[in-house]
Design an enzyme around this catalytic site. Sequence first.
Site, short mmCIF file in Angstrom:
data_model
loop_
_atom_site.label_atom_id
_atom_site.label_comp_id
_atom_site.label_asym_id
_atom_site.label_seq_id
_atom_site.Cartn_x
_atom_site.Cartn_y
_atom_site.Cartn_z
N THR A 34 0.85 -1.18 -0.09
CA THR A 34 -0.12 0.05 0.11
C THR A 34 0.89 1.26 0.15
OG1 THR A 34 -1.57 -1.33 1.16
CG2 THR A 34 -1.92 1.31 1.29
N GLY A 55 -1.60 4.88 6.15
CA GLY A 55 -2.21 5.05 4.81
C GLY A 55 -1.48 5.48 3.82
N LYS A 83 7.69 2.36 17.45
CA LYS A 83 7.68 3.83 17.14
C LYS A 83 8.36 4.71 18.36
CE LYS A 83 3.62 3.30 13.95
NZ LYS A 83 2.20 3.37 13.96
N ASP A 134 3.08 -1.80 18.31
CA ASP A 134 3.44 -0.86 17.27
C ASP A 134 3.76 0.34 17.82
OD1 ASP A 134 2.64 -0.15 14.12
OD2 ASP A 134 1.77 1.38 15.42
N GLU A 163 -6.40 -5.15 12.00
CA GLU A 163 -5.90 -6.63 11.53
C GLU A 163 -6.69 -7.78 11.83
OE1 GLU A 163 -3.08 -6.65 9.25
OE2 GLU A 163 -2.55 -4.70 9.44
N ILE A 206 2.57 12.34 9.61
CA ILE A 206 3.07 13.42 10.21
C ILE A 206 4.41 13.86 10.30
CG2 ILE A 206 3.10 14.73 12.65
CD1 ILE A 206 0.83 12.91 13.48
N1 HSE Z 1 -0.85 -0.14 12.39
C1 HSE Z 1 -0.58 1.08 12.66
C2 HSE Z 1 -1.67 1.93 13.26
C3 HSE Z 1 -0.05 1.75 11.27
O1 HSE Z 1 -2.76 1.27 13.37
O2 HSE Z 1 -1.67 2.81 13.49
C4 HSE Z 1 1.19 1.42 10.74
O3 HSE Z 1 2.18 1.62 11.72
#
Ligand code: HSE
Length: 425
Positions: free
Chosen positions: A13, A295, A197, A193, A182, A128
């Site tokens: 994507t 996205g 980050k 996740d 998911e 961002i």
């Molecule tokens: N799965 C992540 C989210 C997006 O839901 O923000 C990709 O890092």
Amino acid sequence: MSKIKIGMIGLGTVASGVFKTLQDFDNIEIVKIAVRDINKPRNIENLDKNLLTTDAMSIVNDKSIDVIVELIGGVEPAKTLITTAILNGKHVVTANKELLAKHGEELFDLAEKNNKVILYEGAIAGGIPLIMPIKTILAANKISKIEAILNGTTNYILTNMDMKHASYDDVLKEAQNLGYAEADPTADVEGFDAAYKLATLATISLNKRIKINDIYREGISKVTADDIKYANELGYKIKLIAHAELTDENTADVRVHPMFVSKSTTLAHIDYVTNAVTITGFPIGQVTLSGPGAGEFPTASSVAGDIIVLSHEIGTTDYILPMMRCNHSSSVKVTNILDTVNKYYLSLTVSNKVGVIGKLGLICADKGISLASVLQKGVSDDNTANIIIITELCKEKDILEVIDLLQKEGCINKLNSMIRVANDV
Ligand code: HSE
């Protein structure tokens, strides 16, 4: 004009968005793209299939390529491909948060030794602008704290639980049906996740090497519709907050967990899949950046931006983008979660006996814990009551001892929830 030659690894994507975005830039040429299946139908008009190969190694070994754009995610084979690309003299653009969180230090060291740069604007909070602002225009600041919503899936679930007064399970199912979560939601809902980050974001913000295992992590799967209802009544929203702070003792307090955040703050109003990062530092004070955290096109904006920046630098100097390089080797002691200081929301089921609230107050007082709010709405048919408490600031180990004592003394039948309350986001 000589064109910068790009080799892309992956055409999912985000990569499709990058491919489409770069069509408008004459100085950039995508010469090869590694995919798993050449014949898979793709949402890209007039894609020249000659660009595609299933041999990713041939791309990182291709001498004509200047920049490798890695968009497959995960640790392997991404790590081997990036390592080989750097050793072969290529700069790297990646959106791979997991790889950077787990192996960032060695990859950045390798890049520096080989005078190459790794850019990763797309790895944290999608569209961002965050990495470049922190490393350049905010460079005068000593950043002391980051409070952020870094995961869209969990923010979407929490927002819907709030708006629809619905349970976690019902909203998760709906989010999965709509493609917002998911089929296996663990990485998002359990905070992995966001922790990936945060590891990189905290490292560049605090200027200390924060390792993924340093980050305390809890997800949102235990947050109930009642917690959200009580949060609203008491003036808060519940958000999955990624928190990084340099404490007065010069330790790093780094964690991802659900938090009550006051409705008077910006983060409380960041809804659905939007991400936001509040940076506190001197001399800026406080600044919040918000926008789409994932996205096709939002993340492509960040990845393509990194590529365009590189395209304007390559060939201009022997040492490009010095401010974007990573050399955060300065280690830091991490604050144990038990030593963190927070306010706490407690939801307790208690027996309807004389003096329970009094005893609760006394046990808290013994530990020096002051109560900010106490809420009880009647008594249930089974002769129990739900008591909601918000404490003032106290140490986590102290509130846990209080709960233990309350249980031992038979004051509480059940601890329904304990959620930390943000102090001053
Ligand atoms: N799965 C992540 C989210 C997006 O839901 O923000 C990709 O890092």
